[in-house]
Design a protein around this motif. Structure first.
Motif, mmCIF file in Angstrom:
data_model
loop_
_atom_site.group_PDB
_atom_site.id
_atom_site.type_symbol
_atom_site.label_atom_id
_atom_site.label_comp_id
_atom_site.label_asym_id
_atom_site.label_seq_id
_atom_site.Cartn_x
_atom_site.Cartn_y
_atom_site.Cartn_z
ATOM 1 N N GLY A 12 -0.232 4.384 14.904
ATOM 2 C CA GLY A 12 1.140 4.737 14.576
ATOM 3 C C GLY A 12 1.525 4.541 13.122
ATOM 4 N N LYS A 13 0.543 4.422 12.227
ATOM 5 C CA LYS A 13 0.856 4.154 10.823
ATOM 6 C C LYS A 13 0.646 5.354 9.898
ATOM 7 N N ILE A 14 0.082 6.452 10.420
ATOM 8 C CA ILE A 14 -0.045 7.670 9.615
ATOM 9 C C ILE A 14 0.969 8.650 10.181
ATOM 10 N N LEU A 15 2.011 8.888 9.403
ATOM 11 C CA LEU A 15 3.188 9.595 9.901
ATOM 12 C C LEU A 15 3.466 10.870 9.119
ATOM 13 N N LYS A 16 4.122 11.799 9.785
ATOM 14 C CA LYS A 16 4.513 13.072 9.164
ATOM 15 C C LYS A 16 5.829 12.879 8.418
ATOM 16 N N TRP A 17 5.834 13.245 7.139
ATOM 17 C CA TRP A 17 7.055 13.224 6.335
ATOM 18 C C TRP A 17 7.953 14.365 6.798
ATOM 19 N N SER A 28 6.485 1.552 2.782
ATOM 20 C CA SER A 28 5.501 2.571 3.162
ATOM 21 C C SER A 28 4.957 3.210 1.894
ATOM 22 N N ILE A 29 3.927 4.017 2.096
ATOM 23 C CA ILE A 29 3.321 4.770 0.998
ATOM 24 C C ILE A 29 3.398 6.246 1.359
ATOM 25 N N CYS A 30 3.771 7.075 0.401
ATOM 26 C CA CYS A 30 3.760 8.523 0.566
ATOM 27 C C CYS A 30 2.594 9.081 -0.235
ATOM 28 N N VAL A 31 1.899 10.063 0.339
ATOM 29 C CA VAL A 31 0.794 10.708 -0.364
ATOM 30 C C VAL A 31 1.062 12.202 -0.459
ATOM 31 N N ASP A 32 0.492 12.807 -1.488
ATOM 32 C CA ASP A 32 0.622 14.243 -1.652
ATOM 33 C C ASP A 32 -0.501 14.736 -2.549
ATOM 34 N N ALA A 33 -0.722 16.039 -2.508
ATOM 35 C CA ALA A 33 -1.721 16.685 -3.350
ATOM 36 C C ALA A 33 -1.088 17.894 -4.025
ATOM 37 N N HIS A 39 -6.152 -4.414 -0.248
ATOM 38 C CA HIS A 39 -5.005 -5.269 -0.571
ATOM 39 C C HIS A 39 -4.439 -5.982 0.664
ATOM 40 N N ASN A 40 -5.212 -5.945 1.754
ATOM 41 C CA ASN A 40 -4.827 -6.622 2.992
ATOM 42 C C ASN A 40 -3.417 -6.226 3.449
ATOM 43 N N MET A 41 -3.171 -4.915 3.458
ATOM 44 C CA MET A 41 -1.870 -4.383 3.863
ATOM 45 C C MET A 41 -2.048 -3.443 5.047
ATOM 46 N N ARG A 42 -0.989 -3.273 5.823
ATOM 47 C CA ARG A 42 -0.980 -2.308 6.927
ATOM 48 C C ARG A 42 0.434 -1.751 7.050
ATOM 49 N N ALA A 84 -6.171 11.873 0.063
ATOM 50 C CA ALA A 84 -5.076 10.975 -0.307
ATOM 51 C C ALA A 84 -4.756 9.992 0.822
ATOM 52 N N ILE A 85 -4.744 10.481 2.056
ATOM 53 C CA ILE A 85 -4.480 9.589 3.193
ATOM 54 C C ILE A 85 -5.587 8.538 3.293
ATOM 55 N N VAL A 86 -6.839 8.999 3.204
ATOM 56 C CA VAL A 86 -7.952 8.046 3.327
ATOM 57 C C VAL A 86 -7.957 7.068 2.155
ATOM 58 N N GLN A 87 -7.663 7.544 0.954
ATOM 59 C CA GLN A 87 -7.618 6.619 -0.183
ATOM 60 C C GLN A 87 -6.498 5.600 0.007
ATOM 61 N N SER A 88 -5.380 6.018 0.576
ATOM 62 C CA SER A 88 -4.302 5.074 0.852
ATOM 63 C C SER A 88 -4.751 4.030 1.878
ATOM 64 N N LEU A 89 -5.491 4.468 2.894
ATOM 65 C CA LEU A 89 -6.023 3.526 3.891
ATOM 66 C C LEU A 89 -6.984 2.525 3.249
#
Length: 193
Positions: free
Chosen positions: A173-178, A63-68, A119-122, A108-113
């Protein structure tokens, strides 16, 4: 050298030694895990950094974690995404003037998307911002930030992000709360609290 249960014990080992390195943790188990790892992985980071590795329920990997991080409101804003497991940065956006933390979290979330799309990832994306997650779900950054010449670039990024969201289907179901309470600080946290 070792794991100590009080500052007094630790201080006896480090006081008077140039370059001594030490760090506090919330539990002895976390301290022992950090002691066996590389000190640089914990240096300058919150004591709960890496707590997720010891949790009974862990985040989904990969997974990827994002933050600001924003100094002031509005203030100088930057954001990034990291590989949850390794902490390796996948992207980082340079400081922007007159931003807010929620705007950074949204971007950050949109840039991760978009990064994953290129990179053809999900894989799941974790954010600790309920506002940003909700804004992405609706496709609209609902910031109350006032547009100015100083933050025009940020508003251009917001419009671009909103356009991308309008044109692309979100992975279900791929954008989740840490879960900060269970897992400690998000691995992409800038450590400036």
């Amino acid at each position: 050298m070792g794991v100590f249960t009080s500052w007094a014990e630790c201080e006896k080992q480090v006081k008077g030694f140039v370059g001594a390195q030490f760090k506090a943790f919330d539990s002895e188990l976390e301290a022992e895990a950090a002691y066996l790892a590389n000190y640089d992985d914990y240096k300058g980071k919150p004591s709960s950094h890496g707590k997720w590795k010891l949790a009974s329920v862990q985040p989904i990997l990969p997974s990827i974690c994002v933050d600001a991080a924003c100094s002031g409101a509005p203030g100088k804003l930057e954001y990034r995404g990291v590989n949850t497991e390794t902490g390796e940065e996948t992207f980082r956006a340079a400081p922007y003037t007159e931003g807010t933390n929620n705007v950074g979290e949204f971007l950050a979330i949109v840039q991760s998307l978009t990064w994953q799309s290129k990179h053809n990832m999900r894989i799941p994306i974790y954010s600790d911002s309920e506002n940003a997650i909700a804004w992405v779900a609706t496709g609209e950054c609902k910031t109350k930030l006032k547009h100015s010449s100083k933050n025009a670039v940020l508003f251009a990024l917001i419009r671009s992000a909103e356009n991308w969201l309008a044109e692309n289907e979100l992975p279900e179901g791929k954008i989740l709360k840490w879960d900060t309470d269970l897992w400690g600080e998000n691995p992409s946290d800038f450590g400036r609290k």
